[in-house]
Motif scaffolding. Structure first.
Motif, PDB file in Angstrom:
ATOM      1  N   SER A 138       4.594   7.012   2.052  1.00 21.95           N
ATOM      2  CA  SER A 138       4.830   5.856   2.911  1.00 21.95           C
ATOM      3  C   SER A 138       4.368   4.597   2.190  1.00 21.95           C
ATOM      4  O   SER A 138       3.469   4.639   1.355  1.00 21.95           O
ATOM      5  CB  SER A 138       4.104   6.008   4.240  1.00 21.95           C
ATOM      6  OG  SER A 138       2.713   6.005   4.037  1.00 21.95           O
ATOM      7  N   THR A 186       2.231  -5.745   3.249  1.00 23.86           N
ATOM      8  CA  THR A 186       1.381  -6.730   3.903  1.00 23.86           C
ATOM      9  C   THR A 186       1.806  -8.117   3.429  1.00 23.86           C
ATOM     10  O   THR A 186       1.818  -8.384   2.231  1.00 23.86           O
ATOM     11  CB  THR A 186      -0.097  -6.495   3.563  1.00 23.86           C
ATOM     12  OG1 THR A 186      -0.437  -5.158   3.891  1.00 23.86           O
ATOM     13  CG2 THR A 186      -0.985  -7.453   4.331  1.00 23.86           C
ATOM     14  N   THR A 224       3.278   0.462   2.977  1.00 14.97           N
ATOM     15  CA  THR A 224       2.932  -0.554   3.965  1.00 14.97           C
ATOM     16  C   THR A 224       2.958  -1.890   3.260  1.00 14.97           C
ATOM     17  O   THR A 224       2.194  -2.121   2.318  1.00 14.97           O
ATOM     18  CB  THR A 224       1.547  -0.290   4.580  1.00 14.97           C
ATOM     19  OG1 THR A 224       1.542   1.007   5.171  1.00 14.97           O
ATOM     20  CG2 THR A 224       1.217  -1.324   5.640  1.00 14.97           C
ATOM     21  N   GLN A 276       0.851  -1.187   0.000  1.00 17.53           N
ATOM     22  CA  GLN A 276       0.000   0.000   0.000  1.00 17.53           C
ATOM     23  C   GLN A 276       0.886   1.235   0.000  1.00 17.53           C
ATOM     24  O   GLN A 276       1.873   1.315   0.722  1.00 17.53           O
ATOM     25  CB  GLN A 276      -0.896   0.010   1.238  1.00 17.53           C
ATOM     26  CG  GLN A 276      -1.777   1.219   1.350  1.00 17.53           C
ATOM     27  CD  GLN A 276      -2.583   1.207   2.631  1.00 17.53           C
ATOM     28  OE1 GLN A 276      -2.530   0.267   3.416  1.00 17.53           O
ATOM     29  NE2 GLN A 276      -3.334   2.273   2.858  1.00 17.53           N
ATOM     30  N   ARG A 282       1.718  -6.440   8.866  1.00 15.68           N
ATOM     31  CA  ARG A 282       1.665  -5.151   8.170  1.00 15.68           C
ATOM     32  C   ARG A 282       2.799  -4.290   8.704  1.00 15.68           C
ATOM     33  O   ARG A 282       2.840  -3.994   9.893  1.00 15.68           O
ATOM     34  CB  ARG A 282       0.328  -4.460   8.404  1.00 15.68           C
ATOM     35  CG  ARG A 282      -0.845  -5.180   7.794  1.00 15.68           C
ATOM     36  CD  ARG A 282      -2.162  -4.503   8.117  1.00 15.68           C
ATOM     37  NE  ARG A 282      -2.185  -3.076   7.817  1.00 15.68           N
ATOM     38  CZ  ARG A 282      -2.533  -2.568   6.635  1.00 15.68           C
ATOM     39  NH1 ARG A 282      -2.881  -3.359   5.660  1.00 15.68           N
ATOM     40  NH2 ARG A 282      -2.547  -1.257   6.445  1.00 15.68           N
ATOM     41  N   ASP A 283       3.679  -3.888   7.809  1.00 15.42           N
ATOM     42  CA  ASP A 283       4.832  -3.112   8.210  1.00 15.42           C
ATOM     43  C   ASP A 283       4.876  -1.792   7.448  1.00 15.42           C
ATOM     44  O   ASP A 283       5.152  -1.782   6.250  1.00 15.42           O
ATOM     45  CB  ASP A 283       6.125  -3.906   7.959  1.00 15.42           C
ATOM     46  CG  ASP A 283       6.163  -5.185   8.769  1.00 15.42           C
ATOM     47  OD1 ASP A 283       6.119  -5.073  10.000  1.00 15.42           O
ATOM     48  OD2 ASP A 283       6.227  -6.268   8.175  1.00 15.42           O
ATOM     49  N   PRO A 284       4.593  -0.644   8.128  1.00 17.73           N
ATOM     50  CA  PRO A 284       4.629   0.661   7.448  1.00 17.73           C
ATOM     51  C   PRO A 284       6.034   1.298   7.512  1.00 17.73           C
ATOM     52  O   PRO A 284       6.748   1.166   8.502  1.00 17.73           O
ATOM     53  CB  PRO A 284       3.632   1.493   8.250  1.00 17.73           C
ATOM     54  CG  PRO A 284       3.687   0.912   9.624  1.00 17.73           C
ATOM     55  CD  PRO A 284       4.013  -0.554   9.458  1.00 17.73           C
ATOM     56  N   TYR A 285       6.404   1.980   6.429  1.00 20.18           N
ATOM     57  CA  TYR A 285       7.673   2.694   6.346  1.00 20.18           C
ATOM     58  C   TYR A 285       7.397   4.075   5.768  1.00 20.18           C
ATOM     59  O   TYR A 285       6.778   4.197   4.713  1.00 20.18           O
ATOM     60  CB  TYR A 285       8.677   1.928   5.481  1.00 20.18           C
ATOM     61  CG  TYR A 285       8.938   0.555   6.038  1.00 20.18           C
ATOM     62  CD1 TYR A 285       9.803   0.376   7.114  1.00 20.18           C
ATOM     63  CD2 TYR A 285       8.287  -0.562   5.532  1.00 20.18           C
ATOM     64  CE1 TYR A 285      10.015  -0.879   7.654  1.00 20.18           C
ATOM     65  CE2 TYR A 285       8.498  -1.818   6.067  1.00 20.18           C
ATOM     66  CZ  TYR A 285       9.361  -1.970   7.123  1.00 20.18           C
ATOM     67  OH  TYR A 285       9.573  -3.206   7.660  1.00 20.18           O
TER      68      TYR A 285
END
Length: 152
Positions: free
Chosen positions: A118, A122, A120, A104, A128-131
């Motif tokens: 950003s 999945t 994310t 995402q 789920r890892d957002p950056y």
């Protein structure tokens, strides 16, 4: 050598690498500019103190972004997505392309104009890892999706 290059598997090659966007330096840059203005243009006996104080603030606000800029890595290989954040305390995500469910991208209006946002990632199992503040996040997603489609 970078973290990504040191951790490539046999037969694995990097196809795309992303970095953090320069926007992370904005706060520190603001204080550098105001310090220069204070030192050069203000006609006050205290402008040296004000300029010095603003330069100290600039250094304070630039230390963390500089470390983040040079220590965070985002890569797409022909087998995995690899994300490494941190300098002393390292957090890494290495996910096989077959295990990626989605990527995402979130961008504000300013992010669209300047080319940052950003992502994310999945993975299967609901991780789920957002950056944040990735340069060209749409290009990162595109390259990852290209690799996912060619690997399946």
């Amino acid at each position: 050598m970078s973290y990504v290059e040191n951790n490539l598997l046999v037969g694995e090659s990097m196809t795309y690498r992303a970095k953090l966007h320069w926007i992370i330096f904005m706060r520190g840059g603001f204080f550098v500019i105001t310090a220069i203005i204070a030192l050069v243009f203000l006609e006050s006996p205290y402008n040296q103190y004000l300029g010095s104080f603003l330069f100290l603030l600039a250094i304070f606000y630039l230390i963390t972004p500089v470390i983040e800029f040079y220590s965070n890595e985002f890569a797409v290989t022909n087998k995995r997505l690899i994300v490494k954040t941190g300098f002393i305390r390292i957090n890494s995500l290495e996910i096989l392309l077959s295990k990626v469910e989605g990527i995402q991208v979130n961008q504000s209006i300013l992010g669209r104009i300047l080319g940052y946002g950003s992502i994310t990632i999945t993975g299967t199992g609901g991780s789920r890892d957002p950056y944040l503040n990735i340069a060209e996040p749409l290009e990162f997603r595109k390259k990852a999706q290209e690799q996912i489609s060619t690997s399946s």
